[in-house]
Motif scaffolding. Sequence first.
Motif, PDB file in Angstrom:
ATOM      1  N   TRP A  75      45.902  31.704  12.759  1.00  0.00           N
ATOM      2  CA  TRP A  75      44.925  30.980  12.418  1.00  0.00           C
ATOM      3  C   TRP A  75      44.763  29.729  13.720  1.00  0.00           C
ATOM      4  CZ3 TRP A  75      44.392  25.484  11.978  1.00  0.00           C
ATOM      5  CH2 TRP A  75      43.145  25.061  11.569  1.00  0.00           C
ATOM      6  N   ALA A  83      36.963  25.069  13.535  1.00  0.00           N
ATOM      7  CA  ALA A  83      38.555  24.473  13.611  1.00  0.00           C
ATOM      8  C   ALA A  83      38.946  24.641  14.981  1.00  0.00           C
ATOM      9  CB  ALA A  83      39.179  25.289  12.568  1.00  0.00           C
ATOM     10  N   VAL A 120      52.523  27.781  12.555  1.00  0.00           N
ATOM     11  CA  VAL A 120      50.963  27.655  12.089  1.00  0.00           C
ATOM     12  C   VAL A 120      50.737  28.029  10.736  1.00  0.00           C
ATOM     13  CG1 VAL A 120      49.124  28.713  12.768  1.00  0.00           C
ATOM     14  CG2 VAL A 120      50.457  27.923  14.526  1.00  0.00           C
ATOM     15  N   GLN A 132      52.668  27.017   8.063  1.00  0.00           N
ATOM     16  CA  GLN A 132      52.856  25.945   7.224  1.00  0.00           C
ATOM     17  C   GLN A 132      51.577  25.091   7.258  1.00  0.00           C
ATOM     18  OE1 GLN A 132      55.350  27.435   8.568  1.00  0.00           O
ATOM     19  NE2 GLN A 132      56.903  25.868   9.027  1.00  0.00           N
ATOM     20  N   ALA A 133      51.123  25.064   8.607  1.00  0.00           N
ATOM     21  CA  ALA A 133      49.781  24.171   8.695  1.00  0.00           C
ATOM     22  C   ALA A 133      48.469  24.908   7.860  1.00  0.00           C
ATOM     23  CB  ALA A 133      49.380  24.134  10.066  1.00  0.00           C
ATOM     24  N   ALA A 191      49.028  23.763   4.401  1.00  0.00           N
ATOM     25  CA  ALA A 191      48.996  22.464   3.924  1.00  0.00           C
ATOM     26  C   ALA A 191      47.476  22.265   4.256  1.00  0.00           C
ATOM     27  CB  ALA A 191      49.574  21.486   5.270  1.00  0.00           C
ATOM     28  N   LEU A 192      46.471  22.932   4.974  1.00  0.00           N
ATOM     29  CA  LEU A 192      45.350  22.660   4.917  1.00  0.00           C
ATOM     30  C   LEU A 192      44.602  23.233   3.518  1.00  0.00           C
ATOM     31  CD1 LEU A 192      44.346  23.792   8.812  1.00  0.00           C
ATOM     32  CD2 LEU A 192      43.810  21.354   7.517  1.00  0.00           C
ATOM     33  N   LYS A 206      44.990  20.727   0.947  1.00  0.00           N
ATOM     34  CA  LYS A 206      44.198  19.568   1.311  1.00  0.00           C
ATOM     35  C   LYS A 206      43.078  19.759   0.944  1.00  0.00           C
ATOM     36  CE  LYS A 206      43.935  16.652   5.695  1.00  0.00           C
ATOM     37  NZ  LYS A 206      42.531  17.250   6.204  1.00  0.00           N
ATOM     38  N   ASP A 212      40.772  21.900   2.691  1.00  0.00           N
ATOM     39  CA  ASP A 212      40.049  22.457   3.769  1.00  0.00           C
ATOM     40  C   ASP A 212      40.127  24.009   3.952  1.00  0.00           C
ATOM     41  OD1 ASP A 212      39.063  20.143   4.919  1.00  0.00           O
ATOM     42  OD2 ASP A 212      41.087  19.682   5.804  1.00  0.00           O
ATOM     43  N   ASP A 227      37.764  25.838   3.299  1.00  0.00           N
ATOM     44  CA  ASP A 227      36.482  26.559   4.074  1.00  0.00           C
ATOM     45  C   ASP A 227      36.683  26.956   5.284  1.00  0.00           C
ATOM     46  OD1 ASP A 227      36.679  23.691   4.528  1.00  0.00           O
ATOM     47  OD2 ASP A 227      35.240  23.899   5.635  1.00  0.00           O
ATOM     48  N   VAL A 228      37.742  26.683   5.957  1.00  0.00           N
ATOM     49  CA  VAL A 228      37.987  27.162   7.521  1.00  0.00           C
ATOM     50  C   VAL A 228      39.195  28.045   7.521  1.00  0.00           C
ATOM     51  CG1 VAL A 228      37.125  24.998   8.438  1.00  0.00           C
ATOM     52  CG2 VAL A 228      39.750  25.275   8.096  1.00  0.00           C
ATOM     53  N   ARG A 279      39.313  15.278   8.588  1.00  0.00           N
ATOM     54  CA  ARG A 279      39.550  16.693   8.828  1.00  0.00           C
ATOM     55  C   ARG A 279      40.606  17.179   9.829  1.00  0.00           C
ATOM     56  NH1 ARG A 279      36.723  20.890   5.993  1.00  0.00           N
ATOM     57  NH2 ARG A 279      35.495  21.690   7.848  1.00  0.00           N
ATOM     58  N   TYR A 328      44.476  17.150  10.728  1.00  0.00           N
ATOM     59  CA  TYR A 328      46.000  17.495  10.151  1.00  0.00           C
ATOM     60  C   TYR A 328      46.900  17.719  11.510  1.00  0.00           C
ATOM     61  CZ  TYR A 328      49.845  20.300   8.853  1.00  0.00           C
ATOM     62  OH  TYR A 328      50.982  20.664   8.401  1.00  0.00           O
ATOM     63  N   ARG A 343      34.540  19.466  12.791  1.00  0.00           N
ATOM     64  CA  ARG A 343      35.497  20.498  12.861  1.00  0.00           C
ATOM     65  C   ARG A 343      37.091  20.058  12.167  1.00  0.00           C
ATOM     66  NH1 ARG A 343      36.006  23.829  17.935  1.00  0.00           N
ATOM     67  NH2 ARG A 343      36.529  22.010  18.658  1.00  0.00           N
ATOM     68  N   VAL A 344      37.627  21.079  11.596  1.00  0.00           N
ATOM     69  CA  VAL A 344      38.895  20.839  11.339  1.00  0.00           C
ATOM     70  C   VAL A 344      39.957  20.871  12.645  1.00  0.00           C
ATOM     71  CG1 VAL A 344      41.259  21.688  10.325  1.00  0.00           C
ATOM     72  CG2 VAL A 344      39.150  21.543   8.964  1.00  0.00           C
ATOM     73  N   ILE A 383      50.227  20.684  16.052  1.00  0.00           N
ATOM     74  CA  ILE A 383      51.316  20.758  15.539  1.00  0.00           C
ATOM     75  C   ILE A 383      52.430  20.701  16.577  1.00  0.00           C
ATOM     76  CG2 ILE A 383      53.156  22.711  14.377  1.00  0.00           C
ATOM     77  CD1 ILE A 383      50.106  24.037  13.486  1.00  0.00           C
TER      78      ILE A 383
END
Lengths: 369, 369
Positions: A22, A341, A353, A355-356, A359-360, A363, A365, A367-368, B307, B309, B323-324, B328
């Motif tokens: 992602w 994004a 990535v 885990q991120a 988390a999104l 959170k 988010d 949609d992305v 947005r 993170y 944008r997100v 990391i």
Amino acid sequence: MTQALPNFYTVIPAGGVGTRLWPLSRANAPKFLHDLTGAGTTLIRGTFERLAPLTGDRVMVVTGESHRDAVREQIPELAGGDLVLEPSPKDSAAAIGLAAAILHRRDPEIIMGSFAADQVIAPVDIFQEAVKEAAVTAATGRIVTIGIKPTTPATGFGYIRQGEALSIDGAPHACEVAEFVEKPGEQKAQEYVDGGSHLWNAGMFVAPVGLLLEHLKANEPQLHDGLVEIAAAWGTERQQEVMARIWPTLPKTAIDYAVAEPAAAAGDVAVIPGHFTWDDVGDFAAIARLNPAEDEDQMTVLGDSSRVYSDESSGVVVSETDRVVALIGVRDIVVVDTDDALLVTTTDHAQSVKQAVEALQKKGDSDVL
Amino acid sequence: MTQALPNFYTVIPAGGVGTRLWPLSRANAPKFLHDLTGAGTTLIRGTFERLAPLTGDRVMVVTGESHRDAVREQIPELAGGDLVLEPSPKDSAAAIGLAAAILHRRDPEIIMGSFAADQVIAPVDIFQEAVKEAAVTAATGRIVTIGIKPTTPATGFGYIRQGEALSIDGAPHACEVAEFVEKPGEQKAQEYVDGGSHLWNAGMFVAPVGLLLEHLKANEPQLHDGLVEIAAAWGTERQQEVMARIWPTLPKTAIDYAVAEPAAAAGDVAVIPGHFTWDDVGDFAAIARLNPAEDEDQMTVLGDSSRVYSDESSGVVVSETDRVVALIGVRDIVVVDTDDALLVTTTDHAQSVKQAVEALQKKGDSDVL
């Protein structure tokens, strides 16, 4: 000089989002629909082209309903009935099992080979030789996997322990599978590489469809019966109704647990060692590895490199927009620039990535994603 | 309790792109039009509000023609004749000199204070006290600068060496300027900080307009005469024609060389030490410094933080899009996300952004500069 194998059918399960890739790879644009090697073709097209010389147009793809148009565009050669669309993700046993059940109704003698849509393999001719040996071995009444000779003590893959050599005409390298072993720790992985009798489990299976269904019936009877019922309606006017009714009720499980491991315990599984390079492009570190920059002070760029400027930087940029991207003094960086994004991380953190993304999701988010 | 000073006029030169803040700051959106401190106002508005209590509506802005609408929007209080638009950039001597020449025609007794549009100053009351002392000192027939008590051995600024104290009623801290010194090396800068008699040259000048023009005439007669000719036509129907004819012929030079340094050599310059914090927000390291994150494992975010993170990351994100942005494992990172350009660097490399912009210009990507 490769010739198509009689009765051999390629099945390409095209599932999985590739969360660690992602925001490049995401629900509506999963890994297999990207060109991650700069080869000029998507991974699923590369998979098709690698196998087409062996199976001609006898190729079936199992994927999510939302990818129908994209997969048709990538493989226009697919016949209507050979694009199997899952209403929802059900893991590999249902996907591969349904393909087996549909093919079994067409011809119980078919030998199917299942190859994931998102792998990178080279050289192709050595891969094809291994597939041929696998098909010949499968014809002797075995489920056959192709295991990859490990080059590093990877902890992210399961392993296959080779057993005795089998003596099969046309398959000189075929061996019994002693056992499938789970993803090891670092020390165990090193022992496996040093020992020489372990191979990476790349999830490649070649099997007579009847034998595969027999083992599925023994281990996951509900799943088996449901898939057989769907297959019976396949290509008829009842197809949609039966699929919609049964698919949601099917258990989610991996083909490894539902078929391969119990079949190995029963002595029904063989392995062909694959002496080719294989990568499942699991994360951006893999992309950096598969697309080495020309020199140390250059970035690997996937996408349009003409608008990427870098100075004292290394790593990988994935550019999906037409924006200028400027990198200054960042080493082993990963920058993924998409319309909605942006990810900035390092190759060392490529595994995080996932885990991120989780988390999104939490959170809000999504949609992305 | 600040009262407007009689005859005192604020001039705000609003020039310079702020190249080291690209892609946030750029030709059509220079530094002074941004809120770089999270204060909720642009730097130019902050400059105006800092000085308005001292000068009321006697404020003049000198800026490029392309910023007319943006500056009017930021300072609607500006009277028509007090927005001076440069057809092309001509450096500070022309900008400040033209303001002086226009004001001199209105009233030869005016004392003007010139304060750049893109500086961050706190606390405001201490700054205002220094400006008042400067105005009182200027009224004794001197060009007065406000020098900043240095807090670090900065090598990016010129310095002012203080001379003897002057005894001026209402300006107890006024001193002679012994000399202006060029940007020093690191060792010299440390000596200046340790010695205690050097101040940063922040480019703030308070002077009787007549005296400023006298020195300009002595050192840059062509520039002086051109500016006086433009000023004579200012506010008449000939303004545009004269500006268009003369401005392009004017020499480009800094007010420091054209006025301040020769005037200092002639003993005509005084300095008020400024005991306030001052930052010219020269680069993204300054933005990180001026906007500290709440804790170590948080990013400084300029723009919409909802947005953004971050995980195991520190540094600054400037978000100009919706944008997100996911970060990391990147430390001291600088990410500037705009519609047409993306910068990824580190606070340590903040100064190198200028070279990147120059490289992009050469490369032909000037559409984003």
